[in-house]
Write an enzyme that holds these catalytic residues in place. Structure first.
Site, PDB file in Angstrom:
ATOM      1  N   SER A 198       0.857  -1.188   0.000  1.00  0.00           N
ATOM      2  CA  SER A 198       0.000   0.000   0.000  1.00  0.00           C
ATOM      3  C   SER A 198       0.888   1.230   0.000  1.00  0.00           C
ATOM      4  O   SER A 198       1.999   1.228   0.558  1.00  0.00           O
ATOM      5  CB  SER A 198      -0.941   0.050   1.212  1.00  0.00           C
ATOM      6  OG  SER A 198      -1.441   1.356   1.421  1.00  0.00           O
ATOM      7  N   TYR A 232      -2.795   0.520  10.664  1.00  0.00           N
ATOM      8  CA  TYR A 232      -2.569   0.173   9.260  1.00  0.00           C
ATOM      9  C   TYR A 232      -1.296   0.819   8.736  1.00  0.00           C
ATOM     10  O   TYR A 232      -0.440   0.158   8.139  1.00  0.00           O
ATOM     11  CB  TYR A 232      -3.776   0.635   8.433  1.00  0.00           C
ATOM     12  CG  TYR A 232      -3.689   0.316   6.958  1.00  0.00           C
ATOM     13  CD1 TYR A 232      -3.812  -0.990   6.507  1.00  0.00           C
ATOM     14  CD2 TYR A 232      -3.526   1.329   6.016  1.00  0.00           C
ATOM     15  CE1 TYR A 232      -3.751  -1.290   5.149  1.00  0.00           C
ATOM     16  CE2 TYR A 232      -3.460   1.041   4.659  1.00  0.00           C
ATOM     17  CZ  TYR A 232      -3.576  -0.268   4.227  1.00  0.00           C
ATOM     18  OH  TYR A 232      -3.512  -0.548   2.879  1.00  0.00           O
TER      19      TYR A 232
END
Length: 254
Positions: free
Chosen positions: A133, A146
């Site tokens: 990501s 995250y």
């Protein structure tokens, strides 16, 4: 003939989204693919969609290597560590949230590598694909667990590459921004503000990976502009943090 013809591939978190797109693409290139997902029904559905050359092996991504390798006849050529948790929350998020994010987003990669590396290093070939990501290169507002663990996933992928590339290991870190998946939906208003405007389809991520593998690139950027953001973060961290804080404030007042 495709370079992946007859390759044996494992894709974790392949019950939908990026993982399903990767599984479909590898199978289309002639590989035999293990479709792994914690949700057995979703893994079976994707394997059924692919048809011949796909094997559903449901279960926790942290413990799938042995069963997947057996299903593939004793060999894994490509391992896509794609399963992930998009855990939101701030510094006050529950310990359980932090632990789950760390376990899935980082330690599942470490556990897989422990089991895969001996065979790969003995053979002098192997490919580890980490779905990281852009949050691993930059950060993501409203999602401390995250962001932190995706930084960890990127660091582990970098370490694997610099340590073993001369012994035949190829490593790729996929770092997209918004992708139209359930994880983007779950990101809520923060995702709507930061990610949704430039979101792409999962198939575009698969295309970017295959382009990057062909060119031998470590860093796979389905959103090319992320390279500029990453450079700005490195060369002007205070300005970059100030700009990100403006986005944070905008989100807080939505």
């Amino acid at each position: 003939m495709s370079a992946y013809q007859d390759q044996r591939v494992v894709v974790t978190g392949a019950g939908g989204g990026i993982g399903a797109a990767l599984a479909h693409r590898f199978a289309a290139e002639g590989a035999t693919v293990v479709v792994n997902d914690l949700d057995a029904a979703k893994a079976a559905a994707v394997a059924d969609e692919i048809g011949a050359g796909a094997i559903a092996v449901p279960g926790d991504a942290s413990a799938v290597v042995a069963e997947a390798r057996e299903a593939l006849g004793g060999r894994v050529d490509v391992y896509c560590a794609n399963a992930g948790l998009g855990s939101g929350g701030d510094a006050f998020a529950d310990e359980a949230v932090w632990e789950a994010a760390w376990d899935t987003n980082v330690m599942a990669h470490v556990r897989a590598a422990r089991l895969l590396l001996p065979d790969w290093l003995e053979r002098g070939s192997g490919r580890f694909v980490s779905t990281v990501s852009a949050a691993g290169l930059l950060t993501m507002i409203g999602a401390a667990p995250y962001s932190v663990t995706k930084h960890g996933a990127l660091a582990f992928a970098e370490w694997l590459s610099l340590t073993y590339r001369h012994r035949g290991l190829q490593v790729h870190a996929i770092c997209p921004q918004g992708v139209r998946t359930d994880m983007l939906t779950a990101a809520g208003s923060a995702g709507e503000l930061v990610l949704a405007p430039t979101a792409i389809e999962p198939e575009a991520v698969a295309d970017a990976l295959f382009d990057g593998m062909e060119q031998g690139r470590f860093l796979i950027l389905p959103h090319p502009e992320v390279a500029d953001y990453y450079a700005a973060r490195a060369t002007g961290p205070d300005r970059w943090l100030g700009n990100m804080n403006h986005i944070q404030q905008k989100w807080e007042t939505r």
